[in-house]
Design a protein around this motif. Structure first.
Motif, PDB file in Angstrom:
ATOM      1  N   HIS A 218       0.603  -1.415   0.081  1.00  0.00           N
ATOM      2  CA  HIS A 218      -0.048   0.029  -0.085  1.00  0.00           C
ATOM      3  C   HIS A 218       0.768   1.012   0.108  1.00  0.00           C
ATOM      4  CE1 HIS A 218      -0.102   1.285   4.154  1.00  0.00           C
ATOM      5  NE2 HIS A 218       0.777   0.012   4.346  1.00  0.00           N
ATOM      6  N   ILE A 219       2.063   1.344   0.400  1.00  0.00           N
ATOM      7  CA  ILE A 219       3.076   2.236   0.516  1.00  0.00           C
ATOM      8  C   ILE A 219       3.543   2.521  -0.994  1.00  0.00           C
ATOM      9  CG2 ILE A 219       5.136   3.423   1.243  1.00  0.00           C
ATOM     10  CD1 ILE A 219       2.923   3.297   3.483  1.00  0.00           C
ATOM     11  N   GLN A 220       3.842   1.558  -1.359  1.00  0.00           N
ATOM     12  CA  GLN A 220       4.381   1.569  -2.878  1.00  0.00           C
ATOM     13  C   GLN A 220       3.240   2.246  -3.985  1.00  0.00           C
ATOM     14  OE1 GLN A 220       7.225  -0.879  -4.797  1.00  0.00           O
ATOM     15  NE2 GLN A 220       7.217  -2.492  -3.063  1.00  0.00           N
ATOM     16  N   GLN A 221       2.096   1.714  -3.655  1.00  0.00           N
ATOM     17  CA  GLN A 221       0.782   1.980  -4.539  1.00  0.00           C
ATOM     18  C   GLN A 221       0.406   3.554  -3.980  1.00  0.00           C
ATOM     19  OE1 GLN A 221      -2.919   0.312  -3.836  1.00  0.00           O
ATOM     20  NE2 GLN A 221      -2.924  -0.315  -5.889  1.00  0.00           N
ATOM     21  N   ALA A 222       0.559   4.081  -2.934  1.00  0.00           N
ATOM     22  CA  ALA A 222       0.429   5.356  -2.653  1.00  0.00           C
ATOM     23  C   ALA A 222       1.502   6.207  -3.561  1.00  0.00           C
ATOM     24  CB  ALA A 222       0.289   5.450  -1.303  1.00  0.00           C
ATOM     25  N   GLU A 223       2.728   5.859  -3.477  1.00  0.00           N
ATOM     26  CA  GLU A 223       3.772   6.555  -3.921  1.00  0.00           C
ATOM     27  C   GLU A 223       3.484   6.772  -5.333  1.00  0.00           C
ATOM     28  OE1 GLU A 223       7.405   5.426  -0.954  1.00  0.00           O
ATOM     29  OE2 GLU A 223       7.392   4.264  -2.910  1.00  0.00           O
ATOM     30  N   GLN A 224       3.049   5.518  -5.976  1.00  0.00           N
ATOM     31  CA  GLN A 224       2.871   5.557  -7.568  1.00  0.00           C
ATOM     32  C   GLN A 224       1.612   6.586  -7.735  1.00  0.00           C
ATOM     33  OE1 GLN A 224       0.316   2.426  -8.923  1.00  0.00           O
ATOM     34  NE2 GLN A 224       1.486   1.925 -10.672  1.00  0.00           N
ATOM     35  N   ILE A 225       0.773   6.663  -6.951  1.00  0.00           N
ATOM     36  CA  ILE A 225      -0.479   7.531  -7.002  1.00  0.00           C
ATOM     37  C   ILE A 225      -0.021   9.025  -7.123  1.00  0.00           C
ATOM     38  CG2 ILE A 225      -2.531   8.302  -6.303  1.00  0.00           C
ATOM     39  CD1 ILE A 225      -3.333   5.494  -5.586  1.00  0.00           C
ATOM     40  N   ARG A 226       0.917   9.298  -6.058  1.00  0.00           N
ATOM     41  CA  ARG A 226       1.256  10.580  -5.779  1.00  0.00           C
ATOM     42  C   ARG A 226       2.163  10.938  -7.097  1.00  0.00           C
ATOM     43  NH1 ARG A 226       1.172   9.006  -0.120  1.00  0.00           N
ATOM     44  NH2 ARG A 226       3.051   8.227  -0.372  1.00  0.00           N
ATOM     45  N   LEU A 227       2.681  10.128  -7.713  1.00  0.00           N
ATOM     46  CA  LEU A 227       3.698  10.469  -8.835  1.00  0.00           C
ATOM     47  C   LEU A 227       2.923  10.687  -9.886  1.00  0.00           C
ATOM     48  CD1 LEU A 227       6.542   7.755  -8.435  1.00  0.00           C
ATOM     49  CD2 LEU A 227       6.996  10.331  -8.384  1.00  0.00           C
ATOM     50  N   TYR A 228       1.906   9.945 -10.200  1.00  0.00           N
ATOM     51  CA  TYR A 228       0.686  10.419 -11.058  1.00  0.00           C
ATOM     52  C   TYR A 228       0.381  11.594 -11.114  1.00  0.00           C
ATOM     53  CZ  TYR A 228      -3.565   9.668 -13.325  1.00  0.00           C
ATOM     54  OH  TYR A 228      -4.992   9.956 -14.153  1.00  0.00           O
ATOM     55  N   LYS A 229      -0.317  11.968  -9.859  1.00  0.00           N
ATOM     56  CA  LYS A 229      -0.944  13.137  -9.779  1.00  0.00           C
ATOM     57  C   LYS A 229       0.025  14.304 -10.071  1.00  0.00           C
ATOM     58  CE  LYS A 229      -4.250  11.609  -6.323  1.00  0.00           C
ATOM     59  NZ  LYS A 229      -4.770  11.694  -5.017  1.00  0.00           N
ATOM     60  N   GLU A 230       1.205  14.118  -9.672  1.00  0.00           N
ATOM     61  CA  GLU A 230       2.106  15.295  -9.984  1.00  0.00           C
ATOM     62  C   GLU A 230       2.410  15.317 -11.580  1.00  0.00           C
ATOM     63  OE1 GLU A 230       5.851  13.959  -7.759  1.00  0.00           O
ATOM     64  OE2 GLU A 230       4.972  14.380  -5.701  1.00  0.00           O
ATOM     65  N   ALA A 231       2.552  14.294 -12.120  1.00  0.00           N
ATOM     66  CA  ALA A 231       2.653  14.202 -13.584  1.00  0.00           C
ATOM     67  C   ALA A 231       1.590  14.807 -14.244  1.00  0.00           C
ATOM     68  CB  ALA A 231       2.919  12.867 -14.064  1.00  0.00           C
ATOM     69  N   TRP A 232       0.303  14.578 -13.866  1.00  0.00           N
ATOM     70  CA  TRP A 232      -0.884  15.004 -14.406  1.00  0.00           C
ATOM     71  C   TRP A 232      -0.967  16.767 -13.968  1.00  0.00           C
ATOM     72  CZ3 TRP A 232      -5.053  12.725 -16.562  1.00  0.00           C
ATOM     73  CH2 TRP A 232      -6.175  13.567 -16.639  1.00  0.00           C
ATOM     74  N   LYS A 233      -0.565  17.137 -13.244  1.00  0.00           N
ATOM     75  CA  LYS A 233      -0.265  18.598 -12.819  1.00  0.00           C
ATOM     76  C   LYS A 233       0.586  19.283 -13.922  1.00  0.00           C
ATOM     77  CE  LYS A 233       0.005  22.158  -8.970  1.00  0.00           C
ATOM     78  NZ  LYS A 233       0.309  22.362  -7.977  1.00  0.00           N
ATOM     79  N   ALA A 234       1.706  18.733 -13.937  1.00  0.00           N
ATOM     80  CA  ALA A 234       2.880  19.124 -14.654  1.00  0.00           C
ATOM     81  C   ALA A 234       2.372  19.091 -16.247  1.00  0.00           C
ATOM     82  CB  ALA A 234       4.004  18.193 -14.593  1.00  0.00           C
ATOM     83  N   ALA A 235       1.422  18.350 -16.652  1.00  0.00           N
ATOM     84  CA  ALA A 235       0.984  18.110 -17.934  1.00  0.00           C
ATOM     85  C   ALA A 235      -0.103  19.195 -18.439  1.00  0.00           C
ATOM     86  CB  ALA A 235       0.410  16.706 -18.442  1.00  0.00           C
ATOM     87  N   GLY A 236      -0.640  19.947 -17.311  1.00  0.00           N
ATOM     88  CA  GLY A 236      -1.622  20.918 -17.652  1.00  0.00           C
ATOM     89  C   GLY A 236      -2.828  20.596 -18.076  1.00  0.00           C
ATOM     90  N   HIS A 237      -3.370  19.217 -17.837  1.00  0.00           N
ATOM     91  CA  HIS A 237      -4.622  19.079 -18.087  1.00  0.00           C
ATOM     92  C   HIS A 237      -5.658  19.911 -17.316  1.00  0.00           C
ATOM     93  CE1 HIS A 237      -2.916  15.631 -20.332  1.00  0.00           C
ATOM     94  NE2 HIS A 237      -2.490  15.348 -19.096  1.00  0.00           N
ATOM     95  N   LYS A 238      -6.954  20.117 -18.012  1.00  0.00           N
ATOM     96  CA  LYS A 238      -7.986  21.105 -17.548  1.00  0.00           C
ATOM     97  C   LYS A 238      -8.899  20.481 -16.605  1.00  0.00           C
ATOM     98  CE  LYS A 238      -6.316  24.349 -20.054  1.00  0.00           C
ATOM     99  NZ  LYS A 238      -5.521  25.374 -19.560  1.00  0.00           N
ATOM    100  N   ARG A 239      -8.830  19.035 -16.719  1.00  0.00           N
ATOM    101  CA  ARG A 239      -9.775  18.737 -15.557  1.00  0.00           C
ATOM    102  C   ARG A 239      -9.024  17.816 -14.496  1.00  0.00           C
ATOM    103  NH1 ARG A 239     -10.048  12.938 -16.606  1.00  0.00           N
ATOM    104  NH2 ARG A 239      -9.016  12.122 -18.646  1.00  0.00           N
TER     105      ARG A 239
END
Length: 340
Positions: A218-239
């Motif tokens: 669950h720790i590795q999966q949470a880290e994966q999700i946080r990396l995903y969210k950071e990449a999403w924000k960096a990509a500049g998606h509107k939703r």
């Protein structure tokens, strides 16, 4: 608050303890289960896709049938192996199923997991190009699928068609507006989760992932999700993106529950190999009395990071028992965690 759905692997076998003895049993019970789950107040009905196995394999007829019988519940997959798919034909199938459902399709796709047969996608007529891996082929097909879901014309019309064409290049039909934003990528690694974010897909993270640092699942999966969210924000998606995690969770509220799942109460993460050279970590199952479940689940970091929780269900035990399993979570566990 969480969106809560079920995830069925759609097993069947001619076994005396199974309620799903045939493929027909599994398909028809899947429809009944989705209808009953919607009546119960569940948010989603998701189905795994496996080829060359006694499991669900062709999702679109099933999703369309469920969509025709339900009104609000999300219906989806977790996941379709893109190595086996014709992405343009899939755009048509997905568009039709989404329109039948009234726009409730949530389609999980991926490059796929190890399958029942060696290089099974070759039997479907597909093989990687020279110098390309099967994983790369799957991701390339996913990009084609995403592109064509945009609904932009790309095909030159016949000057003498059977039926009149609209002006300009032609797109695939039927087109379902908004479906492109309801595509999820099943990521087993941090790198593919980041890639999914960059490409504007929602994230599905299952009960296993590649072991990248030896930490609890669950720790590795949470880290994966946080990396995903950071990449999403960096990509500049509107939703805002959506993230789902899958869990096997059983509230032991009667003797039948304890008989089926009591032995899983002392479960733990496990490590192993799903591919010859790739070590993976497998998340534990949760099985306990509701008060204990609430305590254990409150410590699951990945569930905290996700907006959607998919409950893996024992579909072979039949519709009535699976509705009992789901109802026990909704009634006895979800309120104590603030999910409802």
């Amino acid at each position: 608050m969480k969106n809560i759905g079920f995830l069925s692997f759609g097993h069947w076998s001619n076994h005396p303890s199974y309620q799903t003895r045939t493929a027909g049993d599994t398909l028809l019970q899947s429809i009944d289960l989705a209808v009953a789950a919607e009546e119960l107040g569940l948010d989603g009905a998701y189905f795994r896709v496996h080829h060359f196995a006694r499991q669900l394999a062709s999702p679109f007829p099933l999703l369309a049938a469920i969509g025709a019988k339900t009104s609000n519940i999300e219906i989806g997959t977790g996941v379709i192996d893109m190595r086996y798919e014709n992405p343009l034909y899939m755009v048509e199938d997905a568009g039709a199923a989404d329109l039948i459902s009234g726009g409730h399709l949530q389609l999980g796709i991926s490059r796929g997991s190890p399958e029942q047969v060696i290089e099974g996608y070759k039997h479907f007529g597909y093989q990687p190009a020279a110098g390309e891996t099967d994983a790369e082929m799957g991701r390339e097909k996913a990009l084609t699928f995403l592109d064509k879901l945009e609904g932009v014309g790309f095909a030159q019309p016949n000057p003498n068609p059977m039926f009149p064409n609209p002006p300009g290049l032609l797109r695939l039909e039927p087109y379902s507006e908004g479906l492109r934003e309801r595509i999820w990528w099943g990521a087993a690694s941090n790198a593919t989760a980041i890639w999914a974010a960059e490409k504007g897909m929602n994230l599905q993270s299952s009960t296993l992932k590649f072991d990248e640092n030896g930490k609890p699942f669950h720790i590795q999966q949470a880290e994966q999700i946080r990396l995903y969210k950071e990449a999403w924000k960096a990509a500049g998606h509107k939703r805002e993106p959506r993230v789902s995690v899958s869990r096997s969770i059983f509230a032991l509220v009667n003797d039948q529950d304890r008989y089926y799942f009591g032995q899983q109460a002392r479960g733990a993460d496990s490590f192993g190999y799903i591919e010859a050279d790739q070590r993976a970590v497998f998340g534990k199952s949760y099985a306990a009395a509701p008060d204990q479940l609430i305590k254990e689940l409150a410590e699951d970091e990945a569930i905290k990071e996700a907006d959607t929780l998919l409950l893996t269900i024992p579909n072979t035990l039949g519709v009535d028992y699976n509705i009992h399993v789901i109802a026990a979570i909704l009634e006895h566990v979800a309120p104590g965690l603030g999910w409802r």
